[in-house]
Scaffold this motif. Structure first.
Motif, PDB file in Angstrom:
ATOM      1  N   SER A 113    -109.183 -30.662  -9.781  1.00  0.00           N
ATOM      2  CA  SER A 113    -108.020 -29.830 -10.107  1.00  0.00           C
ATOM      3  C   SER A 113    -107.042 -29.803  -8.935  1.00  0.00           C
ATOM      4  CB  SER A 113    -108.451 -28.407 -10.465  1.00  0.00           C
ATOM      5  OG  SER A 113    -109.355 -28.424 -11.537  1.00  0.00           O
ATOM      6  N   ASN A 133    -106.037 -40.985  -9.946  1.00  0.00           N
ATOM      7  CA  ASN A 133    -105.395 -39.666  -9.998  1.00  0.00           C
ATOM      8  C   ASN A 133    -105.933 -38.826 -11.156  1.00  0.00           C
ATOM      9  OD1 ASN A 133    -103.502 -38.606  -8.129  1.00  0.00           O
ATOM     10  ND2 ASN A 133    -102.167 -40.343  -8.546  1.00  0.00           N
ATOM     11  N   ARG A 134    -106.020 -39.429 -12.321  1.00  0.00           N
ATOM     12  CA  ARG A 134    -106.543 -38.702 -13.499  1.00  0.00           C
ATOM     13  C   ARG A 134    -107.971 -38.215 -13.240  1.00  0.00           C
ATOM     14  NH1 ARG A 134    -104.618 -42.985 -17.620  1.00  0.00           N
ATOM     15  NH2 ARG A 134    -102.471 -42.353 -17.919  1.00  0.00           N
ATOM     16  N   CYS A 147    -102.880 -42.498  -4.072  1.00  0.00           N
ATOM     17  CA  CYS A 147    -103.975 -41.580  -3.761  1.00  0.00           C
ATOM     18  C   CYS A 147    -105.151 -42.335  -3.152  1.00  0.00           C
ATOM     19  CB  CYS A 147    -104.408 -40.824  -5.013  1.00  0.00           C
ATOM     20  SG  CYS A 147    -105.099 -41.890  -6.293  1.00  0.00           S
ATOM     21  N   LYS A 186    -107.964 -35.364 -10.685  1.00  0.00           N
ATOM     22  CA  LYS A 186    -107.439 -34.116 -11.244  1.00  0.00           C
ATOM     23  C   LYS A 186    -108.466 -33.470 -12.165  1.00  0.00           C
ATOM     24  CE  LYS A 186    -102.608 -35.007 -10.576  1.00  0.00           C
ATOM     25  NZ  LYS A 186    -101.331 -35.421 -11.116  1.00  0.00           N
ATOM     26  N   ASP A 187    -109.198 -34.291 -12.918  1.00  0.00           N
ATOM     27  CA  ASP A 187    -110.237 -33.754 -13.790  1.00  0.00           C
ATOM     28  C   ASP A 187    -111.356 -33.093 -12.993  1.00  0.00           C
ATOM     29  OD1 ASP A 187    -108.914 -34.636 -16.015  1.00  0.00           O
ATOM     30  OD2 ASP A 187    -110.185 -36.390 -16.347  1.00  0.00           O
ATOM     31  N   ASP A 240    -103.701 -30.023  -6.703  1.00  0.00           N
ATOM     32  CA  ASP A 240    -102.301 -29.677  -6.924  1.00  0.00           C
ATOM     33  C   ASP A 240    -101.403 -30.813  -6.422  1.00  0.00           C
ATOM     34  OD1 ASP A 240    -102.128 -29.487  -4.158  1.00  0.00           O
ATOM     35  OD2 ASP A 240    -102.153 -27.300  -4.129  1.00  0.00           O
ATOM     36  N   ASN A 269    -106.991 -28.446  -3.645  1.00  0.00           N
ATOM     37  CA  ASN A 269    -107.373 -27.583  -4.755  1.00  0.00           C
ATOM     38  C   ASN A 269    -107.796 -26.222  -4.227  1.00  0.00           C
ATOM     39  OD1 ASN A 269    -109.979 -27.715  -3.849  1.00  0.00           O
ATOM     40  ND2 ASN A 269    -110.806 -28.699  -5.639  1.00  0.00           N
TER      41      ASN A 269
END
Length: 177
Positions: free
Chosen positions: A59, A51-52, A85, A55-56, A61, A66
């Motif tokens: 981006s 997930n991290r 995920c 998201k990096d 949501d 995104n």
């Protein structure tokens, strides 16, 4: 994670707007070595790390989308309200694995709503595509040769460039006008 980072960056660079799923194979290795609560804790940790990273790079949501339109297919376990995920797959169960079944369902659901996947194209185009891809030692073909193959399949010359653009959009071949 470096390997996943490479693939996520590749998707971001070369497949803008694509829907994708992350599949974690060899869950059976964890199941053989750990107790059930330990496996779930490890899966949660993997989920947090992925997930991290996503998201990096994307981006994303809260819905997994995104601004560029990339869409992540997620796994929602039936036995809990926790969403992952990724799809952790037990390789020893093949199609019997719950995650494999959920992945198939997620893909089928996404394809039903995807306008690109549901676009109708003439069967003759598929025949031309197969003929062109079957040509050995043909890293490129002159337009006149493609028009001749298309003509044999009943495709008018006026439609050839539109057909080639569709093949290009699908990633079947490279075509630039």
């Amino acid at each position: 994670l470096a390997f996943l980072k490479f693939w996520f960056q590749s998707i971001r660079t070369y497949a803008k707007g694509a829907t994708f799923a992350v599949v974690g194979t060899h869950l059976d290795h964890l199941n053989n070595q750990s107790k059930s609560h330990e496996v779930i804790a490890q899966l949660r940790q993997v989920n947090i790390s992925i997930n991290r990273l996503m998201k990096d790079i994307f981006s994303l949501d809260a819905e997994g989308t995104n601004c560029a339109g990339e869409r992540l297919l997620c796994r929602f376990p039936q036995d809990s309200k926790e969403a992952f995920c990724f799809f952790p797959v037990d390789n020893t169960k093949s199609g019997e694995d719950v995650s494999v079944q959920q992945l198939r369902h997620a893909i089928a659901g996404r394809l039903k709503t995807d306008p690109f996947a549901n676009e109708q194209v003439p069967v003759s185009w598929a025949k031309v595509c197969d003929s062109l891809l079957a040509k050995e030692n043909a890293s490129y073909l002159p337009l006149q040769e493609i028009e001749a193959v298309a003509s044999k399949a009943g495709i008018p010359k006026a439609d050839v460039k539109m057909m080639l653009k569709k093949f290009h959009d699908l990633g079947m071949m490279i075509y630039y006008d």
